[in-house]
Write a protein that holds these residues in place. Structure first.
Motif, mmCIF file in Angstrom:
data_model
loop_
_atom_site.group_PDB
_atom_site.id
_atom_site.type_symbol
_atom_site.label_atom_id
_atom_site.label_comp_id
_atom_site.label_asym_id
_atom_site.label_seq_id
_atom_site.Cartn_x
_atom_site.Cartn_y
_atom_site.Cartn_z
ATOM 1 N N TYR A 56 0.819 -1.218 0.000
ATOM 2 C CA TYR A 56 0.000 0.000 0.000
ATOM 3 C C TYR A 56 0.853 1.268 0.000
ATOM 4 O O TYR A 56 0.389 2.350 -0.372
ATOM 5 C CB TYR A 56 -0.937 0.006 1.212
ATOM 6 N N ASP A 58 3.277 1.909 -1.913
ATOM 7 C CA ASP A 58 3.789 2.210 -3.255
ATOM 8 C C ASP A 58 2.844 3.194 -3.941
ATOM 9 O O ASP A 58 1.895 2.794 -4.626
ATOM 10 C CB ASP A 58 3.901 0.904 -4.058
ATOM 11 N N GLN A 59 3.106 4.486 -3.771
ATOM 12 C CA GLN A 59 2.205 5.491 -4.348
ATOM 13 C C GLN A 59 2.429 5.670 -5.850
ATOM 14 O O GLN A 59 1.628 6.340 -6.509
ATOM 15 C CB GLN A 59 2.363 6.828 -3.616
ATOM 16 N N ASP A 60 3.494 5.101 -6.396
ATOM 17 C CA ASP A 60 3.611 5.083 -7.858
ATOM 18 C C ASP A 60 2.509 4.222 -8.457
ATOM 19 O O ASP A 60 2.076 4.448 -9.590
ATOM 20 C CB ASP A 60 4.984 4.530 -8.275
ATOM 21 N N GLN A 61 2.041 3.251 -7.685
ATOM 22 C CA GLN A 61 0.966 2.386 -8.135
ATOM 23 C C GLN A 61 -0.404 2.973 -7.784
ATOM 24 O O GLN A 61 -1.293 3.044 -8.621
ATOM 25 C CB GLN A 61 1.125 0.994 -7.497
ATOM 26 N N TYR A 62 -0.560 3.441 -6.536
ATOM 27 C CA TYR A 62 -1.898 3.800 -6.059
ATOM 28 C C TYR A 62 -2.223 5.297 -6.166
ATOM 29 O O TYR A 62 -3.378 5.691 -6.070
ATOM 30 C CB TYR A 62 -2.065 3.334 -4.618
ATOM 31 N N HIS A 63 -1.221 6.142 -6.259
ATOM 32 C CA HIS A 63 -1.435 7.591 -6.398
ATOM 33 C C HIS A 63 -2.264 8.171 -5.252
ATOM 34 O O HIS A 63 -3.167 8.986 -5.465
ATOM 35 C CB HIS A 63 -2.120 7.914 -7.742
ATOM 36 N N ARG A 92 -6.357 2.610 -10.031
ATOM 37 C CA ARG A 92 -5.589 2.888 -8.817
ATOM 38 C C ARG A 92 -6.191 2.239 -7.580
ATOM 39 O O ARG A 92 -5.969 2.717 -6.468
ATOM 40 C CB ARG A 92 -5.488 4.403 -8.602
ATOM 41 N N ASP A 98 -4.978 -8.098 -3.227
ATOM 42 C CA ASP A 98 -4.070 -7.246 -2.460
ATOM 43 C C ASP A 98 -4.461 -7.230 -0.978
ATOM 44 O O ASP A 98 -3.603 -6.992 -0.117
ATOM 45 C CB ASP A 98 -4.088 -5.816 -3.022
ATOM 46 N N SER A 226 -8.799 5.053 -3.348
ATOM 47 C CA SER A 226 -7.568 5.405 -4.061
ATOM 48 C C SER A 226 -6.900 6.613 -3.428
ATOM 49 O O SER A 226 -5.672 6.655 -3.292
ATOM 50 C CB SER A 226 -7.882 5.722 -5.529
#
Length: 497
Positions: A56, A58-63, A92, A98, A226
Motif C-alpha cells: 500500500y 507504493d504510491q507510484d501504483q496507487y497515487h 488505482r 491485495d 484510491s
C-alpha cells in the motif's frame, strides 16, 4: 488564527507485542457483517514488510495523498475531470488479492464425515462465494515475516533507501530484525480521501476532527479508497458503500476509549485532544519534505497560551475541551517532548496518529563456548543499529534522518539515566552527558518514564467532552454561518430513527 480541536493518538511502538488483540476488538465491534469480512479498520503489520493491503505504500501504483506542483498542493490521484474519466474503471484501486479473500471453515464436516481411517478436517471455504478454496493469504499473512525474509525484501521503504548490493548484504549477514506497526485511520488534518470523494460523502467533524463517511450520500465510486495513501477506507461489497474507522465515536461520546485502545494488552496507545490553527493547514502541507515534521509540530498550538485560549473560545470552543487539551498525553509526546512522529508525512495529509519509534534491539554475539553474550554497548549503538536509521526516516520523517536521530537520542538518554539511577551499572556522569546531548532534563525523563510505564487509564486516555448537543444547535440557525454556506435550503438535524 482559527483554533480548532482534533482528537489525536500516539502509539508507542516499543511496547507493542504484536498480539492483535486490538484488531480483534475492532473486528468484533464494527466489521463482523456481510460485505466487511476482509476489512480490518485496525491491523498490525510487521515491519519491514509489505503491509496490508500488499504494497500500500507504493504510491507510484496507487497515487494516494497529495503532491506539490509548482508549489501548489494537488491530489496525486488527479483532478475531478480525471476522476470522472476513471469513474467506471479506476486503475488505482487495490484488488481483493491485495487484501485477501476472506475465508472460514466448513465445521459441519467434522460432525457429518463418514466413518473412516482418516481424521476428518474442516475444509476452508470462501466467505464471498461459499465455495471451497485454497488459502493463499490473510490479513497478517506476513506476521513475524512468516519465517521468510521475502516480505521484508519487498518493503518499498527498504527498496527506496538501499541499493541492490546493500540489500543483498543486509540479508546475507542475517542482520534483519522486525517490529510491529499497528495502524488505524489517521483522521488527518488534510485528508485526501475527503478531497477525492466526488459526492462529498466523506467529511471531517468540526468539533473533534473525526473523519466519517455519510452512508446516505456515498455512491460507492471508491475514489476515497484510491485517494487515501494509507488505504484505510474500504468498500463494502454487500452495501455498495465506503466504510472506514470511526474512532469509536459512539464510545468517545460516552466518555469511553475506543475499543482497540481499551483492549490493548501492551498499553501502547494514548488518546487526547490537540488544538491546531486551521488557517495554516495548506501552508503546513506545502512545506518541503525536510520541513514537514517540524511544520506539523508548529501547527499544533500551546493549550496554555492565553492568546490561543482566547482565540479558541472566540470560535465557540468550550473551556472543558481546552482543559482536556492541557492534560493531553498526545500533546506531551508530540509537541512538548518531540518523541512521536507521523507515519509518512511526505504524503502531506497531516496525519493525526503519531508513533514513538521502537528502540533499537539489544544485540548479542555467539561466544566460542556456544553461549549468547549481550552486546555491552547497547545503550549507545545508534551507528550500529540493525534497523538502518534511514529506513526509519523513510517511515516517520520523510527521509529526514536528523529528525529520527534526535528522537533516538532522547529515548536512549532516558534509558541510560533510569538505568544509572536504579541499577547503578552506568556512571551518572555518563548518563548526565547523554541527557545534555539529547536536550532533556531529569524532570522530563521522570515525566516520560511515568507516562510510558506507570500511567493510569485516565492519564493515557484524556477524552474531551464531545458536546454533540452544542454542535447540533450550531446547525439549527441558518443565518449563523450563512457566509460559509451560501444560499440554499436548510435541513435541520434530528435525532432518532
Amino acid at each position: 488564527m482559527d483554533v480548532r480541536a482534533q482528537v489525536s493518538m500516539v502509539f508507542h511502538l516499543d511496547k507493542c507485542i504484536g498480539c492483535h488483540t486490538c484488531s480483534l476488538a475492532c473486528k468484533n465491534l464494527w466489521t463482523d457483517r456481510p460485505g466487511t469480512e476482509y476489512m480490518w479498520w485496525n491491523n498490525v503489520e510487521t515491519k519491514p514488510g509489505t503491509g496490508y493491503p500488499t504494497l500500500y505504500e507504493d504510491q507510484d501504483q496507487y497515487h494516494g495523498g497529495w503532491t506539490l506542483e509548482d508549489g501548489k498542493l494537488r491530489l496525486k490521484l488527479g483532478s475531478r475531470p480525471t476522476e470522472l474519466v476513471n469513474i467506471s474503471f479506476n486503475p488505482r484501486l487495490p484488488t481483493l488479492d491485495d487484501y485477501y479473500e476472506p475465508f472460514t471453515y466448513r465445521y459441519k464436516d467434522l460432525i457429518d464425515a463418514r466413518q473412516g481411517n482418516d481424521q476428518p478436517v474442516a475444509r476452508p471455504i470462501s466467505m464471498i462465494t461459499g465455495e471451497d478454496m485454497e488459502i493463499e493469504a490473510g490479513p497478517n499473512w506476513d506476521d513475524d515475516l512468516s519465517g521468510s525474509p521475502i516480505y521484508a525484501a519487498n518493503d518499498p521503504n527498504l527498496q527506496k533507501v538501499m541499493n541492490e548490493d546493500e540489500r543483498r548484504q543486509f540479508f546475507e549477514m542475517q542482520q534483519l530484525v522486525f517490529f510491529y506497526l499497528p495502524r488505524i485511520c489517521n483522521h488527518c488534518l488534510n485528508p485526501s480521501c475527503v478531497a477525492a470523494c466526488p459526492t462529498g460523502a466523506i467529511y471531517k467533524r468540526g468539533e473533534d476532527g473525526i473523519v466519517l463517511v455519510s452512508q446516505e450520500k456515498c455512491q460507492g465510486w471508491r475514489m476515497c479508497v484510491s485517494g487515501c495513501p494509507y488505504k484505510k477506507v474500504y468498500f463494502n461489497w454487500e452495501a455498495g458503500k465506503a466504510e472506514k474507522c470511526i474512532l469509536c465515536y459512539p464510545r468517545l461520546e460516552t466518555g469511553q476509549a475506543p475499543a482497540c485502545m481499551h483492549s490493548c494488552v501492551g498499553k501502547i496507545r494514548y488518546l487526547g485532544v490537540l488544538l491546531y490553527d486551521a488557517e495554516r493547514i495548506e501552508e503546513t502541507a506545502s512545506k518541503p519534505d525536510c520541513d514537514l515534521v517540524e511544520a506539523q509540530r508548529e501547527i499544533i498550538q500551546d493549550p496554555f497560551d492565553p492568546e490561543v485560549i482566547r482565540q479558541a473560545m472566540a470560535r465557540g470552543m468550550d473551556r472543558k475541551v481546552i482543559e482536556a487539551a492541557q492534560r493531553s498525553p498526545v500533546y506531551k509526546y508530540v509537541k512538548q517532548w518531540k518523541l512521536a512522529l507521523p507515519l509518512h508525512p511526505e504524503w502531506r495529509t497531516l496525519p493525526m496518529l503519531f508513533y514513538v519509534p521502537p528502540l533499537l534491539p539489544v544485540t548479542a554475539t555467539l561466544s566460542q563456548q556456544g553461549h549468547y553474550e549481550l552486546d555491552k554497548d547497547f545503550f549507545s549503538s545508534l551507528e550500529s543499529a540493525r534497523l538502518p536509521i534511514r529506513y526509519l526516516a523513510s517511515l516517520f520523517a520523510a527521509g529526514d534522518e536528523a529528525m529520527v536521530v534526535a528522537v533516538y537520542k532522547k529515548l536512549l538518554a532516558g534509558r541510560m539515566f533510569k538505568r544509572a539511577e536504579t541499577v547503578g551499572d552506568i556512571p551518572m556522569e555518563k548518563a548526565a552527558q547523554a541527557l545534555e546531548d539529547a536536550r532533556l532534563t531529569p524532570e522530563e525523563v521522570e515525566d516520560i518514564y511515568r507516562l510510558t510505564a506507570l500511567a493510569s487509564f485516565d492519564e493515557m486516555f484524556v477524552i474531551p467532552p464531545m458536546l454533540r448537543e452544542v454542535a447540533i444547535e450550531m446547525g439549527v440557525d441558518p443565518h449563523e454561518f450563512q457566509e460559509e454556506r451560501g444560499a440554499g435550503f436548510v435541513q435541520l438535524p434530528s435525532r432518532g430513527l
